[in-house]
Design an enzyme around this catalytic site. Structure first.
Site, mmCIF file in Angstrom:
data_model
loop_
_atom_site.group_PDB
_atom_site.id
_atom_site.type_symbol
_atom_site.label_atom_id
_atom_site.label_comp_id
_atom_site.label_asym_id
_atom_site.label_seq_id
_atom_site.Cartn_x
_atom_site.Cartn_y
_atom_site.Cartn_z
ATOM 1 N N CYS A 86 0.833 -1.199 0.000
ATOM 2 C CA CYS A 86 0.000 0.000 0.000
ATOM 3 C C CYS A 86 0.873 1.256 0.000
ATOM 4 O O CYS A 86 2.032 1.237 0.427
ATOM 5 C CB CYS A 86 -0.905 -0.034 1.230
ATOM 6 S SG CYS A 86 -1.965 1.395 1.448
ATOM 7 N N SER A 100 0.643 3.706 1.946
ATOM 8 C CA SER A 100 1.008 4.070 3.314
ATOM 9 C C SER A 100 2.345 3.445 3.699
ATOM 10 O O SER A 100 3.154 4.066 4.400
ATOM 11 C CB SER A 100 -0.083 3.630 4.291
ATOM 12 O OG SER A 100 -1.292 4.286 4.026
ATOM 13 N N HIS A 107 0.512 -3.775 6.248
ATOM 14 C CA HIS A 107 -0.667 -3.696 7.118
ATOM 15 C C HIS A 107 -1.930 -4.194 6.431
ATOM 16 O O HIS A 107 -2.984 -4.240 7.055
ATOM 17 C CB HIS A 107 -0.886 -2.246 7.557
ATOM 18 C CG HIS A 107 -1.136 -1.309 6.416
ATOM 19 N ND1 HIS A 107 -0.128 -0.881 5.575
ATOM 20 C CD2 HIS A 107 -2.273 -0.753 5.950
ATOM 21 C CE1 HIS A 107 -0.643 -0.085 4.648
ATOM 22 N NE2 HIS A 107 -1.948 -0.001 4.849
ATOM 23 N N CYS A 165 -7.337 -2.921 3.722
ATOM 24 C CA CYS A 165 -7.038 -1.487 3.744
ATOM 25 C C CYS A 165 -7.583 -0.770 2.511
ATOM 26 O O CYS A 165 -8.481 0.050 2.605
ATOM 27 C CB CYS A 165 -5.538 -1.249 3.860
ATOM 28 S SG CYS A 165 -5.070 0.501 3.812
#
Length: 360
Positions: free
Chosen positions: A38, A40, A59, A162
């Site tokens: 991702c 992030s 995550h 996510c």
């Protein structure tokens, strides 16, 4: 176990052997099967967001429960699960008012006085978002997982953790897009494509996808975009106003840029709502003239799609099983843990919607 560890910002992740502690009373050990890469994670790796290092990144993941603590009731060994960064305590004001995504209670994390969940050579190794999915195992609180049916592919399920949860949730939960409305989406990575899908599922009559990469614009059409705007060739606000006459009812900024935030406001029709999803740098500021919001326009943020993931993920999975939510099509590349740094490069170049790391 093997894990991809960020030792220093702006340096490649290093595959290392690290130790996993035994689960506490409310903790579970999950064997990682699939983990999405991702933006992030990239923000942390590139030093755009501060983080305590060393750290296991990742995550967005799905896997199989291997061990549970003595007081765990939500799952049992052998269960297939999706993890989520918005672990909830169930006791704070945010949780009790239905805003699980905003829970900041330390209840789901280990106290500094306790042994670290991960360590290497006796030293603590941090988990990004208290997950640390770029590893063969994850040691997390039971309120950070939700059980899924055994027949759901792990790669598809991981995306719900996510990217899809954030994008679709921003449409359904935060903005509450209405049927027959008009929508503009700025930024077409994994989250942006999920916003496009959410707007399509919500019944928007016009979905305008905006990006600077032609290949992403073409991809957006396959997920429900009715119009595309190449922001590297034209002013996106002018293009959107030309397409719609007075602007859109809803806009979404999936790029962490104040310039894009401003464009999201400028392209709104009266009574329109702009929703910020993309994470800015710590030093960014946004300048906005009051006249831009005087016609009852609204500017709001969305954290992880305002999710209540124990409820939302099963709902989105049912949409996937019905063929209405496209998850398999979002996986651009599959790679092993050893290719995590290459995965970041593919993301930087805009070559992928999502890369999924798979574990044997």
């Amino acid at each position: 176990m093997k894990a991809a560890v960020l030792q220093e910002a702006k340096k490649p992740l290093v595959i290392q052997d690290i130790e996993v502690d035994t689960p506490g009373p409310r903790e579970v050990v999950v064997r990682t099967v699939a983990a999405g890469v991702c933006h992030s994670d990239l923000h942390i790796a590139d030093g755009d967001l501060p983080a305590p290092l060393p750290m296991v990144l990742g995550h967005e993941a799905a896997g199989v429960v291997e061990k549970v603590g003595s007081s765990v009731t939500r799952v049992k060994p052998g269960d297939h699960v999706v993890v989520c960064v918005t672990a909830f305590c169930g006791q704070c004001k945010e949780c009790l008012t239905g805003h699980l995504n905003l829970c900041r209670s330390p209840y789901t994390r280990r106290d500094p006085s306790e042994p670290p969940r991960l360590r290497r050579n006796g030293q603590a190794v941090n988990q990004f978002a208290n997950i640390g999915a770029f590893a063969e195992q994850m040691l997390i609180h039971e309120n950070a997982v939700v059980k899924i049916p055994d027949d759901v592919p792990f790669e598809a399920a991981a995306l719900l953790s996510c990217g899809v949860l954030t994008g679709v949730g921003a449409v359904f939960n935060t903005a509450k897009v209405q049927p027959g409305s008009t929508v503009a989406v700025f930024g077409l990575g994994g989250v942006g494509i999920s916003v496009v899908q959410g707007a399509y599922l919500a019944g928007a009559r016009r979905i305008i996808a905006v990006d600077i990469l032609p290949q992403k614009l073409e991809i957006a059409k396959r997920f429900g975009a009715t119009d595309v705007v190449n922001a590297s060739e034209v002013d996106p606000v002018e293009a959107i106003l030309k397409l719609t006459g007075e602007g859109v009812d809803y806009s979404f900024a999936v790029v962490g840029s104040p310039r894009v935030y401003r464009q999201c406001v400028d392209c709104l029709a009266p009574l329109g709502t702009a929703t910020i999803i993309g994470v800015p740098s710590m030093t960014d500021t946004l300048e906005l003239e009051p006249r831009q919001i005087l016609r009852e326009r609204r500017l709001q943020g969305s954290v992880m799609g305002s999710n209540r993931f124990p409820v939302d993920i099963p709902r989105y999975l049912e949409l996937y099983r019905q063929g209405r939510l496209k998850l398999d099509e979002m996986v651009s590349r599959r790679a092993g843990l050893e290719s995590v740094n290459e995965s970041f490069e593919w993301m930087r170049k805009g070559e992928v919607i999502r890369t999924v790391l798979t574990f044997s």
